[in-house]
Scaffold this motif. Structure first.
Motif, PDB file in Angstrom:
ATOM      1  N   TYR A 101      36.405  50.143  38.363  1.00 57.87           N
ATOM      2  CA  TYR A 101      37.613  50.172  39.959  1.00 57.87           C
ATOM      3  C   TYR A 101      37.087  52.422  40.391  1.00 57.87           C
ATOM      4  O   TYR A 101      38.205  52.922  39.975  1.00 57.87           O
ATOM      5  CB  TYR A 101      38.939  50.524  39.010  1.00 57.87           C
ATOM      6  CG  TYR A 101      39.146  49.294  38.572  1.00 57.87           C
ATOM      7  CD1 TYR A 101      39.832  47.863  39.767  1.00 57.87           C
ATOM      8  CD2 TYR A 101      39.452  49.215  37.369  1.00 57.87           C
ATOM      9  CE1 TYR A 101      40.050  46.791  38.488  1.00 57.87           C
ATOM     10  CE2 TYR A 101      39.278  47.734  36.661  1.00 57.87           C
ATOM     11  CZ  TYR A 101      40.321  46.760  37.190  1.00 57.87           C
ATOM     12  OH  TYR A 101      40.034  45.680  36.696  1.00 57.87           O
ATOM     13  N   SER A 127      34.947  46.408  40.303  1.00 58.58           N
ATOM     14  CA  SER A 127      36.161  45.859  41.013  1.00 58.58           C
ATOM     15  C   SER A 127      35.459  46.273  42.912  1.00 58.58           C
ATOM     16  O   SER A 127      35.501  46.724  42.885  1.00 58.58           O
ATOM     17  CB  SER A 127      36.951  46.084  39.951  1.00 58.58           C
ATOM     18  OG  SER A 127      38.028  45.848  41.109  1.00 58.58           O
ATOM     19  N   GLN A 128      36.315  45.690  43.665  1.00 56.73           N
ATOM     20  CA  GLN A 128      36.926  45.350  44.900  1.00 56.73           C
ATOM     21  C   GLN A 128      38.398  45.608  44.929  1.00 56.73           C
ATOM     22  O   GLN A 128      38.922  46.016  46.260  1.00 56.73           O
ATOM     23  CB  GLN A 128      35.682  44.879  46.242  1.00 56.73           C
ATOM     24  CG  GLN A 128      35.815  44.993  47.704  1.00 56.73           C
ATOM     25  CD  GLN A 128      34.638  44.417  48.226  1.00 56.73           C
ATOM     26  OE1 GLN A 128      33.924  43.721  47.356  1.00 56.73           O
ATOM     27  NE2 GLN A 128      34.832  43.797  49.767  1.00 56.73           N
ATOM     28  N   TYR A 129      38.825  45.315  44.509  1.00 58.48           N
ATOM     29  CA  TYR A 129      40.226  44.960  43.923  1.00 58.48           C
ATOM     30  C   TYR A 129      40.694  46.427  45.293  1.00 58.48           C
ATOM     31  O   TYR A 129      41.456  46.261  45.359  1.00 58.48           O
ATOM     32  CB  TYR A 129      40.823  45.811  42.666  1.00 58.48           C
ATOM     33  CG  TYR A 129      42.159  45.061  42.766  1.00 58.48           C
ATOM     34  CD1 TYR A 129      42.857  44.394  42.954  1.00 58.48           C
ATOM     35  CD2 TYR A 129      43.219  46.379  41.908  1.00 58.48           C
ATOM     36  CE1 TYR A 129      44.327  44.373  43.000  1.00 58.48           C
ATOM     37  CE2 TYR A 129      44.505  46.816  42.214  1.00 58.48           C
ATOM     38  CZ  TYR A 129      44.997  45.193  42.550  1.00 58.48           C
ATOM     39  OH  TYR A 129      46.381  45.212  42.728  1.00 58.48           O
ATOM     40  N   ASP A 132      39.365  47.059  48.726  1.00 55.52           N
ATOM     41  CA  ASP A 132      40.652  45.230  49.460  1.00 55.52           C
ATOM     42  C   ASP A 132      41.942  46.219  50.094  1.00 55.52           C
ATOM     43  O   ASP A 132      42.749  45.296  50.892  1.00 55.52           O
ATOM     44  CB  ASP A 132      40.054  44.320  48.666  1.00 55.52           C
ATOM     45  CG  ASP A 132      38.608  43.416  49.245  1.00 55.52           C
ATOM     46  OD1 ASP A 132      38.266  43.660  49.747  1.00 55.52           O
ATOM     47  OD2 ASP A 132      38.606  42.297  48.055  1.00 55.52           O
ATOM     48  N   LYS A 133      42.513  47.100  49.491  1.00 54.86           N
ATOM     49  CA  LYS A 133      43.478  46.898  49.713  1.00 54.86           C
ATOM     50  C   LYS A 133      44.001  48.354  51.050  1.00 54.86           C
ATOM     51  O   LYS A 133      42.785  49.453  51.226  1.00 54.86           O
ATOM     52  CB  LYS A 133      44.599  48.271  48.527  1.00 54.86           C
ATOM     53  CG  LYS A 133      44.846  47.161  47.170  1.00 54.86           C
ATOM     54  CD  LYS A 133      46.146  47.474  46.756  1.00 54.86           C
ATOM     55  CE  LYS A 133      46.034  45.852  45.818  1.00 54.86           C
ATOM     56  NZ  LYS A 133      46.758  45.310  46.607  1.00 54.86           N
ATOM     57  N   LEU A 141      43.606  53.242  40.888  1.00 59.35           N
ATOM     58  CA  LEU A 141      44.040  52.498  40.604  1.00 59.35           C
ATOM     59  C   LEU A 141      45.520  53.105  39.825  1.00 59.35           C
ATOM     60  O   LEU A 141      46.473  52.412  39.807  1.00 59.35           O
ATOM     61  CB  LEU A 141      43.362  52.125  39.333  1.00 59.35           C
ATOM     62  CG  LEU A 141      43.926  50.962  38.674  1.00 59.35           C
ATOM     63  CD1 LEU A 141      43.888  49.279  40.112  1.00 59.35           C
ATOM     64  CD2 LEU A 141      43.104  49.837  37.501  1.00 59.35           C
ATOM     65  N   VAL A 157      46.131  42.835  38.350  1.00 64.03           N
ATOM     66  CA  VAL A 157      44.836  42.971  38.665  1.00 64.03           C
ATOM     67  C   VAL A 157      44.720  42.359  38.276  1.00 64.03           C
ATOM     68  O   VAL A 157      44.617  41.114  37.247  1.00 64.03           O
ATOM     69  CB  VAL A 157      44.490  44.707  38.293  1.00 64.03           C
ATOM     70  CG1 VAL A 157      42.992  44.661  38.464  1.00 64.03           C
ATOM     71  CG2 VAL A 157      45.067  45.932  38.334  1.00 64.03           C
ATOM     72  N   GLN A 158      44.047  41.563  39.586  1.00 64.10           N
ATOM     73  CA  GLN A 158      43.274  40.088  39.521  1.00 64.10           C
ATOM     74  C   GLN A 158      41.512  40.576  39.262  1.00 64.10           C
ATOM     75  O   GLN A 158      40.682  41.286  40.211  1.00 64.10           O
ATOM     76  CB  GLN A 158      43.038  39.955  40.396  1.00 64.10           C
ATOM     77  CG  GLN A 158      44.384  39.035  40.396  1.00 64.10           C
ATOM     78  CD  GLN A 158      44.564  38.107  40.061  1.00 64.10           C
ATOM     79  OE1 GLN A 158      44.094  36.995  39.930  1.00 64.10           O
ATOM     80  NE2 GLN A 158      46.138  37.949  39.371  1.00 64.10           N
ATOM     81  N   LYS A 159      40.774  41.100  39.095  1.00 65.28           N
ATOM     82  CA  LYS A 159      39.155  41.030  38.496  1.00 65.28           C
ATOM     83  C   LYS A 159      38.121  40.100  39.103  1.00 65.28           C
ATOM     84  O   LYS A 159      38.799  39.003  38.972  1.00 65.28           O
ATOM     85  CB  LYS A 159      38.781  41.037  36.829  1.00 65.28           C
ATOM     86  CG  LYS A 159      38.959  40.306  36.047  1.00 65.28           C
ATOM     87  CD  LYS A 159      38.970  40.479  34.902  1.00 65.28           C
ATOM     88  CE  LYS A 159      38.516  39.242  33.428  1.00 65.28           C
ATOM     89  NZ  LYS A 159      37.857  39.505  32.376  1.00 65.28           N
ATOM     90  N   GLN A 160      37.751  40.726  39.486  1.00 65.27           N
ATOM     91  CA  GLN A 160      36.497  39.426  40.731  1.00 65.27           C
ATOM     92  C   GLN A 160      36.169  38.480  39.174  1.00 65.27           C
ATOM     93  O   GLN A 160      35.516  39.201  38.652  1.00 65.27           O
ATOM     94  CB  GLN A 160      35.927  39.860  41.524  1.00 65.27           C
ATOM     95  CG  GLN A 160      36.876  40.581  42.356  1.00 65.27           C
ATOM     96  CD  GLN A 160      35.402  41.792  43.041  1.00 65.27           C
ATOM     97  OE1 GLN A 160      34.751  42.192  42.665  1.00 65.27           O
ATOM     98  NE2 GLN A 160      36.043  42.003  44.220  1.00 65.27           N
TER      99      GLN A 160
END
Length: 198
Positions: A101, A127-129, A132-133, A141, A157-160
Protein backbone atom coordinates in the motif's frame (compact mmCIF):
# COMPACT_ATOMS: atom_id res chain seq x y z
CA UNK A 1 20.97 -3.79 15.71
CA UNK A 2 19.83 -0.23 15.10
CA UNK A 3 17.27 2.24 16.35
CA UNK A 4 15.46 5.04 14.53
CA UNK A 5 14.31 8.10 16.46
CA UNK A 6 11.46 10.22 15.06
CA UNK A 7 9.53 13.17 16.44
CA UNK A 8 5.73 13.00 16.29
CA UNK A 9 3.17 15.69 17.13
CA UNK A 10 1.26 14.54 20.22
CA UNK A 11 -1.96 16.21 19.02
CA UNK A 12 -2.10 15.00 15.41
CA UNK A 13 -0.02 11.83 15.59
CA UNK A 14 1.82 12.98 12.45
CA UNK A 15 5.57 13.26 12.08
CA UNK A 16 7.06 16.69 12.67
CA UNK A 17 8.70 17.80 9.42
CA UNK A 18 8.98 21.58 10.00
CA UNK A 19 11.41 23.30 10.04
CA UNK A 20 13.13 20.00 9.10
CA UNK A 21 12.62 16.24 9.30
CA UNK A 22 13.25 15.15 12.88
CA UNK A 23 14.74 11.73 12.17
CA UNK A 24 17.89 10.48 13.84
CA UNK A 25 19.61 7.15 14.35
CA UNK A 26 20.59 5.85 17.79
CA UNK A 27 24.12 4.95 16.66
CA UNK A 28 24.66 8.59 15.63
CA UNK A 29 23.24 9.92 18.90
CA UNK A 30 25.53 7.56 20.82
CA UNK A 31 28.45 8.47 18.51
CA UNK A 32 29.26 4.81 17.86
CA UNK A 33 32.31 4.61 15.64
CA UNK A 34 32.54 2.13 12.79
CA UNK A 35 28.81 1.35 13.02
CA UNK A 36 27.49 -0.17 9.79
CA UNK A 37 23.76 0.46 9.33
CA UNK A 38 21.98 -2.38 7.55
CA UNK A 39 18.26 -1.76 7.35
CA UNK A 40 15.57 -4.42 7.00
CA UNK A 41 11.81 -4.20 6.78
CA UNK A 42 10.26 -2.91 9.99
CA UNK A 43 8.37 -5.90 11.41
CA UNK A 44 10.44 -8.51 9.57
CA UNK A 45 10.80 -10.51 12.79
CA UNK A 46 7.03 -11.20 12.68
CA UNK A 47 7.44 -13.79 9.93
CA UNK A 48 8.74 -16.12 12.64
CA UNK A 49 5.31 -16.04 14.29
CA UNK A 50 3.18 -17.14 11.35
CA UNK A 51 3.49 -18.51 7.84
CA UNK A 52 -0.25 -18.55 7.23
CA UNK A 53 -0.85 -14.80 6.95
CA UNK A 54 -0.23 -12.61 3.96
CA UNK A 55 2.18 -9.73 4.35
CA UNK A 56 1.08 -6.12 3.86
CA UNK A 57 3.74 -3.46 3.37
CA UNK A 58 3.46 0.29 3.90
CA UNK A 59 6.09 3.02 4.01
CA UNK A 60 5.79 4.29 7.59
CA UNK A 61 6.59 2.29 10.72
CA UNK A 62 3.75 4.13 12.50
CA UNK A 63 1.32 3.04 9.81
CA UNK A 64 2.44 -0.60 10.07
CA UNK A 65 1.86 -0.55 13.84
CA UNK A 66 -1.56 1.05 13.53
CA UNK A 67 -2.72 -1.19 10.70
CA UNK A 68 -1.70 -4.27 12.67
CA UNK A 69 -4.45 -3.23 15.11
CA UNK A 70 -7.02 -2.34 12.44
CA UNK A 71 -6.38 -5.35 10.15
CA UNK A 72 -4.63 -8.08 12.16
CA UNK A 73 -5.22 -10.69 9.44
CA UNK A 74 -2.02 -9.43 7.75
CA UNK A 75 1.56 -9.34 8.97
CA UNK A 76 2.25 -5.58 8.67
CA UNK A 77 5.70 -4.35 7.72
CA UNK A 78 7.15 -0.99 6.70
CA UNK A 79 9.98 0.05 4.43
CA UNK A 80 10.87 3.06 6.59
CA UNK A 81 11.10 5.25 3.50
CA UNK A 82 9.74 5.25 -0.04
CA UNK A 83 13.19 4.58 -1.48
CA UNK A 84 13.52 1.43 0.63
CA UNK A 85 10.90 -0.43 -1.39
CA UNK A 86 13.33 -2.58 -3.36
CA UNK A 87 14.39 -6.16 -4.04
CA UNK A 88 17.14 -6.21 -1.41
CA UNK A 89 14.71 -5.26 1.37
CA UNK A 90 12.07 -7.75 0.20
CA UNK A 91 14.31 -10.78 -0.43
CA UNK A 92 13.73 -12.26 3.08
CA UNK A 93 9.97 -12.48 2.36
CA UNK A 94 10.13 -13.64 -1.26
CA UNK A 95 8.18 -16.83 -0.53
CA UNK A 96 5.24 -14.99 1.02
CA UNK A 97 2.16 -13.44 -0.58
CA UNK A 98 2.75 -9.69 -0.39
CA UNK A 99 0.34 -6.78 -0.82
CA UNK A 100 1.81 -3.26 -0.77
CA UNK A 101 0.00 0.00 0.00
CA UNK A 102 2.10 2.93 -1.23
CA UNK A 103 1.35 6.43 0.04
CA UNK A 104 -0.67 8.73 -2.22
CA UNK A 105 1.36 9.71 -5.32
CA UNK A 106 3.81 6.78 -4.93
CA UNK A 107 1.71 4.12 -6.69
CA UNK A 108 3.41 4.45 -10.08
CA UNK A 109 6.93 3.99 -8.66
CA UNK A 110 6.02 1.15 -6.29
CA UNK A 111 3.89 -0.64 -8.89
CA UNK A 112 6.76 -0.56 -11.39
CA UNK A 113 9.02 -2.22 -8.79
CA UNK A 114 6.31 -4.76 -7.84
CA UNK A 115 5.87 -5.76 -11.50
CA UNK A 116 9.63 -6.30 -11.84
CA UNK A 117 9.65 -8.38 -8.66
CA UNK A 118 6.80 -10.52 -10.02
CA UNK A 119 9.04 -11.41 -12.97
CA UNK A 120 11.61 -12.64 -10.44
CA UNK A 121 9.16 -14.94 -8.68
CA UNK A 122 7.77 -12.68 -5.97
CA UNK A 123 4.04 -13.09 -5.20
CA UNK A 124 3.50 -9.36 -4.85
CA UNK A 125 0.76 -6.95 -5.78
CA UNK A 126 0.60 -3.16 -5.48
CA UNK A 127 -2.74 -1.75 -4.30
CA UNK A 128 -4.13 1.34 -5.98
CA UNK A 129 -6.56 1.87 -3.08
CA UNK A 130 -4.97 5.08 -1.76
CA UNK A 131 -4.09 6.42 -5.21
CA UNK A 132 -7.77 6.29 -6.22
CA UNK A 133 -8.84 8.37 -3.23
CA UNK A 134 -9.23 12.15 -3.35
CA UNK A 135 -6.66 12.83 -0.62
CA UNK A 136 -3.48 14.96 -0.47
CA UNK A 137 -0.17 13.54 -1.68
CA UNK A 138 1.62 11.70 1.10
CA UNK A 139 -1.60 10.37 2.68
CA UNK A 140 -1.15 6.82 3.91
CA UNK A 141 -3.44 3.97 4.92
CA UNK A 142 -3.39 4.90 8.63
CA UNK A 143 -4.44 8.48 7.78
CA UNK A 144 -7.47 7.14 5.90
CA UNK A 145 -8.39 4.74 8.71
CA UNK A 146 -8.06 7.40 11.40
CA UNK A 147 -10.12 9.88 9.39
CA UNK A 148 -12.87 7.31 8.90
CA UNK A 149 -12.94 6.52 12.61
CA UNK A 150 -13.09 10.21 13.51
CA UNK A 151 -16.13 10.54 11.24
CA UNK A 152 -17.67 7.30 12.57
CA UNK A 153 -17.47 5.85 9.08
CA UNK A 154 -15.10 2.87 9.29
CA UNK A 155 -13.21 2.15 6.10
CA UNK A 156 -13.02 -1.28 4.54
CA UNK A 157 -9.95 -1.74 2.40
CA UNK A 158 -10.84 -3.54 -0.77
CA UNK A 159 -7.83 -5.26 -2.23
CA UNK A 160 -7.69 -5.48 -6.00
CA UNK A 161 -8.37 -9.02 -7.13
CA UNK A 162 -7.24 -10.59 -10.38
CA UNK A 163 -9.71 -12.55 -12.50
CA UNK A 164 -8.18 -15.74 -11.10
CA UNK A 165 -8.60 -14.54 -7.50
CA UNK A 166 -12.24 -13.62 -8.17
CA UNK A 167 -12.83 -17.12 -9.56
CA UNK A 168 -10.99 -18.73 -6.62
CA UNK A 169 -13.13 -16.69 -4.23
CA UNK A 170 -16.27 -17.92 -5.97
CA UNK A 171 -15.08 -21.54 -5.90
CA UNK A 172 -14.02 -21.28 -2.25
CA UNK A 173 -17.63 -20.52 -1.32
CA UNK A 174 -18.55 -23.89 -2.83
CA UNK A 175 -15.52 -25.78 -1.50
CA UNK A 176 -13.18 -23.95 0.93
CA UNK A 177 -10.51 -26.64 0.49
CA UNK A 178 -9.39 -24.88 -2.69
CA UNK A 179 -7.69 -22.29 -0.44
CA UNK A 180 -5.65 -25.04 1.27
CA UNK A 181 -4.64 -26.47 -2.11
CA UNK A 182 -3.41 -23.08 -3.32
CA UNK A 183 -1.43 -22.50 -0.11
CA UNK A 184 -0.05 -26.03 0.14
CA UNK A 185 1.17 -26.24 -3.45
CA UNK A 186 1.93 -22.52 -3.85
CA UNK A 187 -0.19 -22.47 -7.02
CA UNK A 188 0.15 -19.73 -9.63
CA UNK A 189 -2.29 -18.26 -12.14
CA UNK A 190 -1.96 -18.60 -15.93
CA UNK A 191 0.51 -15.70 -16.00
CA UNK A 192 2.70 -17.32 -13.32
CA UNK A 193 1.65 -14.81 -10.65
CA UNK A 194 0.88 -15.78 -7.08
CA UNK A 195 -2.78 -16.15 -6.13
CA UNK A 196 -3.64 -14.08 -3.05
CA UNK A 197 -5.80 -16.16 -0.70
CA UNK A 198 -6.10 -14.39 2.64
Amino acid sequence: MAGKVMLFDAETGKRVKVPHNHIQWVHKLLKLKDFVLQQCLFGLHLINESTKKGIAIVESEKTALMMSLFLPNYIWMATGGKGNFNKKMLLPIKGYTILVYPDKSEFSDWNKIALELQKEGFKIKCSQYIEDKNVPDGTDLADIYLESRTNNNPVKVQKQLTKTEIEVSRLAKINPEIINLIRTFDLLDNEHNGINVF
